[in-house]
Motif scaffolding. Structure first.
Motif, PDB file in Angstrom:
ATOM      1  N   LEU A 260       0.853  -1.182   0.000  1.00 55.04           N
ATOM      2  CA  LEU A 260       0.000   0.000   0.000  1.00 55.04           C
ATOM      3  C   LEU A 260       0.889   1.232   0.000  1.00 55.04           C
ATOM      4  O   LEU A 260       1.709   1.421   0.903  1.00 55.04           O
ATOM      5  N   TRP A 261       0.724   2.072  -1.033  1.00 57.32           N
ATOM      6  CA  TRP A 261       1.497   3.308  -1.140  1.00 57.32           C
ATOM      7  C   TRP A 261       0.565   4.487  -0.910  1.00 57.32           C
ATOM      8  O   TRP A 261      -0.391   4.683  -1.638  1.00 57.32           O
ATOM      9  N   ARG A 262       0.869   5.288   0.141  1.00 59.48           N
ATOM     10  CA  ARG A 262       0.012   6.417   0.507  1.00 59.48           C
ATOM     11  C   ARG A 262       0.534   7.719  -0.101  1.00 59.48           C
ATOM     12  O   ARG A 262       1.741   7.904  -0.253  1.00 59.48           O
ATOM     13  N   PRO A 263      -0.369   8.661  -0.383  1.00 60.38           N
ATOM     14  CA  PRO A 263       0.076   9.975  -0.864  1.00 60.38           C
ATOM     15  C   PRO A 263       0.933  10.682   0.176  1.00 60.38           C
ATOM     16  O   PRO A 263       0.718  10.547   1.384  1.00 60.38           O
ATOM     17  N   TRP A 264       1.904  11.440  -0.286  1.00 65.95           N
ATOM     18  CA  TRP A 264       2.729  12.293   0.548  1.00 65.95           C
ATOM     19  C   TRP A 264       1.896  13.492   0.972  1.00 65.95           C
ATOM     20  O   TRP A 264       1.027  13.972   0.224  1.00 65.95           O
ATOM     21  N   TYR A 265       2.141  14.012   2.189  1.00 68.60           N
ATOM     22  CA  TYR A 265       1.269  15.057   2.739  1.00 68.60           C
ATOM     23  C   TYR A 265       1.145  16.253   1.805  1.00 68.60           C
ATOM     24  O   TYR A 265       0.061  16.850   1.661  1.00 68.60           O
TER      25      TYR A 265
ATOM     26  N   LEU B  16      -6.519   9.077  -2.982  1.00 67.49           N
ATOM     27  CA  LEU B  16      -6.670   7.786  -2.320  1.00 67.49           C
ATOM     28  C   LEU B  16      -5.360   7.012  -2.397  1.00 67.49           C
ATOM     29  O   LEU B  16      -4.547   7.246  -3.297  1.00 67.49           O
ATOM     30  N   PRO B  17      -5.126   6.087  -1.470  1.00 62.30           N
ATOM     31  CA  PRO B  17      -3.883   5.289  -1.525  1.00 62.30           C
ATOM     32  C   PRO B  17      -3.897   4.322  -2.698  1.00 62.30           C
ATOM     33  O   PRO B  17      -4.948   4.055  -3.298  1.00 62.30           O
ATOM     34  N   ASN B  18      -2.715   3.795  -3.011  1.00 58.80           N
ATOM     35  CA  ASN B  18      -2.573   2.856  -4.122  1.00 58.80           C
ATOM     36  C   ASN B  18      -2.205   1.473  -3.596  1.00 58.80           C
ATOM     37  O   ASN B  18      -1.068   1.256  -3.177  1.00 58.80           O
ATOM     38  N   PRO B  19      -3.140   0.515  -3.597  1.00 56.51           N
ATOM     39  CA  PRO B  19      -2.792  -0.866  -3.230  1.00 56.51           C
ATOM     40  C   PRO B  19      -2.293  -1.625  -4.453  1.00 56.51           C
ATOM     41  O   PRO B  19      -2.699  -1.352  -5.586  1.00 56.51           O
ATOM     42  N   SER B  20      -1.402  -2.569  -4.240  1.00 56.12           N
ATOM     43  CA  SER B  20      -0.881  -3.374  -5.345  1.00 56.12           C
ATOM     44  C   SER B  20      -0.523  -4.764  -4.834  1.00 56.12           C
ATOM     45  O   SER B  20      -0.279  -4.961  -3.642  1.00 56.12           O
TER      46      SER B  20
ATOM     47  N   THR C 225      -2.293  -3.439 -10.257  1.00 55.84           N
ATOM     48  CA  THR C 225      -3.033  -2.488  -9.437  1.00 55.84           C
ATOM     49  C   THR C 225      -4.393  -2.256 -10.090  1.00 55.84           C
ATOM     50  O   THR C 225      -4.554  -2.413 -11.302  1.00 55.84           O
ATOM     51  N   LYS C 226      -5.370  -1.869  -9.256  1.00 53.98           N
ATOM     52  CA  LYS C 226      -6.705  -1.556  -9.755  1.00 53.98           C
ATOM     53  C   LYS C 226      -6.997  -0.062  -9.680  1.00 53.98           C
ATOM     54  O   LYS C 226      -7.980   0.406 -10.237  1.00 53.98           O
ATOM     55  N   GLN C 227      -6.147   0.676  -8.973  1.00 62.10           N
ATOM     56  CA  GLN C 227      -6.277   2.124  -8.905  1.00 62.10           C
ATOM     57  C   GLN C 227      -4.929   2.704  -8.510  1.00 62.10           C
ATOM     58  O   GLN C 227      -4.089   2.024  -7.928  1.00 62.10           O
ATOM     59  N   ASP C 228      -4.729   3.961  -8.861  1.00 62.15           N
ATOM     60  CA  ASP C 228      -3.466   4.612  -8.535  1.00 62.15           C
ATOM     61  C   ASP C 228      -3.691   6.116  -8.606  1.00 62.15           C
ATOM     62  O   ASP C 228      -4.724   6.595  -9.061  1.00 62.15           O
TER      63      ASP C 228
ATOM     64  N   PHE D 275      -6.678   7.609 -10.501  1.00 64.08           N
ATOM     65  CA  PHE D 275      -6.983   6.911 -11.740  1.00 64.08           C
ATOM     66  C   PHE D 275      -7.480   5.514 -11.392  1.00 64.08           C
ATOM     67  O   PHE D 275      -6.792   4.756 -10.701  1.00 64.08           O
ATOM     68  N   LEU D 276      -8.670   5.153 -11.869  1.00 63.88           N
ATOM     69  CA  LEU D 276      -9.161   3.796 -11.730  1.00 63.88           C
ATOM     70  C   LEU D 276      -8.800   3.005 -12.982  1.00 63.88           C
ATOM     71  O   LEU D 276      -8.664   3.564 -14.063  1.00 63.88           O
TER      72      LEU D 276
END
Length: 718
Positions: free
Chosen positions: A468-473, A496-500, A522-525, A544-545
């Protein structure tokens, strides 16, 4: 092209003359009895189940380089034009001695450039991290040397680098050890100047609005830094320590822009813009740690308590002159920004064997608090749609728990299974605009590892990781600002975060040849994209979905020749990306649905040329960076050649390094958006030469950082 291929041809030519590696044997006479000593030497690159280890402790590649330079030459690691690190093309989190770094992006680069490469033991590129790590993608762990010989020792480094302009770097490294106490002090100062040129062609589909232009940027920066590590061994099982860090950067940057815009083929405007930036940033870090290690029972308790502060002040001034067909418009705009980031954390890890059959259990957790404030003020004659002032707040609390269990069955089957749970509660708000968001979610992140050894020559491994990659503040901050290319930029509070998910299989044979295959999806990013408001073109991160499938085949070998004097590591891979669903869902009409490209790297080191204490090293990388909605238009070939002369009696070294002398790197990529396409070409000061002088004193003996057997052998470490 011939000049570009020359270093590659030399490397391949050296690789052809292969022979079996032999352990060096030293024969001594002691009282007329011959004593045989086997001197074991680690391979430069080790390929393990979940990681690739770059052993550089005694390599000539260290001479004349900083930690950033060596990280740049590490197998599987690449750097994009924004100085963001990638491992096998994916984002990474950097750890230093198993401690997560507070720096990212350009700040991380500047900090690592203050650490001399002489301090490096190894660099671990962990492509399948265990549940012990924070939830991200891959991990790069930088392991520094630990000196334990009695007395005072250290080194002084002086470096001068010549690109288009000149830069200097100085470092002092001191270590004192007496009985149970060890004190290390590292301080450095750099005065850097570098030049960057950029050109762009941005196309808006509606009305066929085409904007072309170029910028010339000069960056000047002075960076003092210091770090202190104090460690006291209470007894053979208990250790206390404290780490203190200070880093400061003061910069003065200038940028000149010239651009034109056409609307359906008709002239719209000619624009010239000058930008002057003054910036100061400071980072203060502290870490208090306690470690209990029972070597006989292989039990480890590791407790870390720490805080980090980062403050950054920027003052940007823009003077924009725009000529239309019916007149001229002059704008003066300034941006004042003061950023304060505070981080507090406590982390506990515990490891112990389970049963008598080789099982090992790890458990731990971390509590993390972040409080970030970004005040922004615009002044001057502002265009419509720009807010003159606002304060953005970002606060979060991340709580995580993890457990790993590893075991070896009938001496051939190694396994590890792990699960990490993370819960985040975060709040965003703007004081003036009044917009706000509060959200929370929990995530389970499983991982699995299995390795079967058929014999001492053949083994097969398989790993699975959920990341899981989260956005930087700062990517959340929606405050819009002008940029040096004449456009505008802002963040997005709705990211939103990016799961992969990643599946990885590796086959090793003869302990020196490795074939690997990787599949991830990934399904979203969230990626950078563009939008328009009136006549303003704005870049911003956006969700992006859509599915993205990535496939990779990679081959790697590490060879030694000429009685271990010549070490060659060669890796080459083929990459394939399926973006068809991603492009269709996001209306990226001109983007390629299917991408394929080659990548690879080669490291060569030759020790003690002609028995004259001359060490040579060379590095070549072929990279082609494609990320989400951005596609590379050219393949870059980077290379670095260096020679070091060692003077053993005086403990001095002198080295010459040549960087990309046969071809200058060119980052050329196109970003696709629903409203159009945006092509950018960047040429940085990634070429030239440098001279480095190193003076050492004291005994330079070092030892490995202590890790458990399962961490060393099964790749289950932290």
């Amino acid at each position: 092209m011939k000049q570009t291929l020359l270093p590659i041809a030399l490397l391949i030519g050296a690789f052809v003359f292969s022979q079996e590696k032999k352990d060096s044997i030293e024969i001594k006479k002691v009282n007329d009895i011959k004593e045989v000593t086997f001197v074991a030497k680690k391979p430069t690159v080790e390929s393990k189940v979940d990681r690739t280890v770059f052993n550089v402790a005694n390599s000539s590649i260290l001479a004349g380089n900083t930690t950033w330079d060596v990280l740049r030459m590490t197998p599987l690691v690449s750097v994009d034009n924004n100085d963001a690190l990638k491992a096998e093309g994916e984002s990474v989190t950097v750890y230093i001695n198993d401690r997560k770094s507070v720096f990212t992006g350009k700040e991380l680069k500047e900090y690592l450039k203050t650490i001399p490469a002489d301090n490096l033991m190894k660099i671990e590129v962990i492509t399948s991290p265990s549940a012990r790590y924070d939830a991200t993608g891959s991990v790069v762990n930088i392991v520094l040397k630990k000196r334990d010989d009695e007395g005072l020792k250290g080194s002084i480094t002086l470096n001068n680098k010549q690109n288009r302009q000149n830069s200097q770097y100085t470092n002092l490294n001191l270590n004192y050890h007496r009985k149970n106490f060890t004190q290390t002090l590292v301080s450095s100062y750099s005065d850097n100047t570098w030049v960057q040129g950029n050109s762009f062609v941005n196309t808006i589909n509606e009305n066929n609005i085409v904007t072309e232009g170029s910028t010339q940027n000069i960056f000047k920066r002075k960076n003092p830094s210091a770090s202190s590590t104090s460690e006291y061994e209470i007894n053979d099982k208990n250790t206390l320590g404290v780490i203190l860090e200070f880093y400061q950067g003061k910069g003065n940057n200038t940028s000149e822009l010239e651009s034109t815009q056409y609307n359906n083929g008709s002239f719209n405007f000619l624009r010239n813009q000058s930008q002057i930036t003054n910036s100061t940033d400071r980072t203060l870090g502290s870490n208090l740690f306690y470690k209990y290690y029972d070597k006989e029972k292989n039990r480890i308790l590791d407790i870390n308590l720490g805080s980090n502060y980062n403050g950054q002040s920027d003052n940007n001034y823009f003077l924009r002159n725009t000529a239309f067909t019916n007149g001229t418009e002059i704008q003066e705009t300034g941006i004042v920004s003061d950023i304060e980031n505070r981080n507090y954390y406590i982390k506990i890890d515990y490891t112990q064997p389970i049963g008598k059959l080789g099982g090992n259990f790890e458990i731990g957790g971390k509590i993390d608090f972040n409080n970030n404030v970004i005040p922004n003020t615009l002044y001057g004659n502002l265009v419509s749609g720009l807010s003159p002032r606002d304060v953005f707040h970002y606060e979060d609390n991340i709580n995580s728990l993890y457990a790993n269990y590893s075991k070896t069955f009938f001496k051939k089957l190694e396994t590890r299974i792990g699960l990490r749970y993370e819960y985040i509660d975060y709040k965003l708000r703007q004081d003036i605009a009044g917009t706000s968001r509060r959200d929370s979610y929990g995530t389970f992140l499983p991982n699995f590892l299995v390795k079967y050894t058929f014999s001492n020559k053949y083994d097969l491994s398989f790993t699975y990781n959920r990341n899981l990659w989260r956005p930087w503040y700062a990517e959340f901050n929606p405050f819009m600002q002008p940029t040096n290319d004449g456009f505008y930029a802002r963040g997005n509070m709705n990211l939103l975060p990016n799961p992969s998910d990643r599946f990885y299989m590796k086959f090793g044979f003869m302990k020196k040849y490795f074939l690997s295959a990787r599949y991830s999806f990934t399904k979203q990013d969230y990626w950078q994209t563009y939008t328009t408001e009136g006549d303003k073109i704005i870049s911003e991160p956006t969700n992006f979905l859509g599915k993205v499938h990535k496939y990779n085949l990679y081959a790697n070998t590490n060879q030694s020749f000429l009685k271990n004097k010549l070490i060659v590591n060669l890796g080459f891979g083929w990459n394939y990306i399926n973006n068809s669903d991603f492009n269709a869902r996001n209306d990226l009409k001109n983007a390629a649905d299917y991408l394929s490209f080659w990548s690879g790297s080669t490291n060569l080191t030759y020790t003690n040329l002609f028995n004259k204490n001359i060490n040579l090293s060379a590095w070549v990388e072929v990279s082609n960076q494609n990320n989400g909605n951005s596609v590379a238009n050219v393949t870059n070939i980077f290379h670095n050649l260096s020679a070091t002369k060692i003077f053993p009696k005086t403990q001095m070294e002198l080295s010459l390094q040549l960087m990309n002398i046969f071809g200058r790197p060119n980052f050329d990529s196109t970003t696709f958006s629903p409203i159009g396409s945006f092509r950018s070409t960047t040429k940085s000061d990634w070429y030239g030469f440098s001279l480095t002088f190193v003076k050492r004193f004291g005994n330079q003996k070092v030892k490995e950082n202590t890790k458990t057997d399962v961490e060393k052998n099964s790749g289950g470490g932290k």
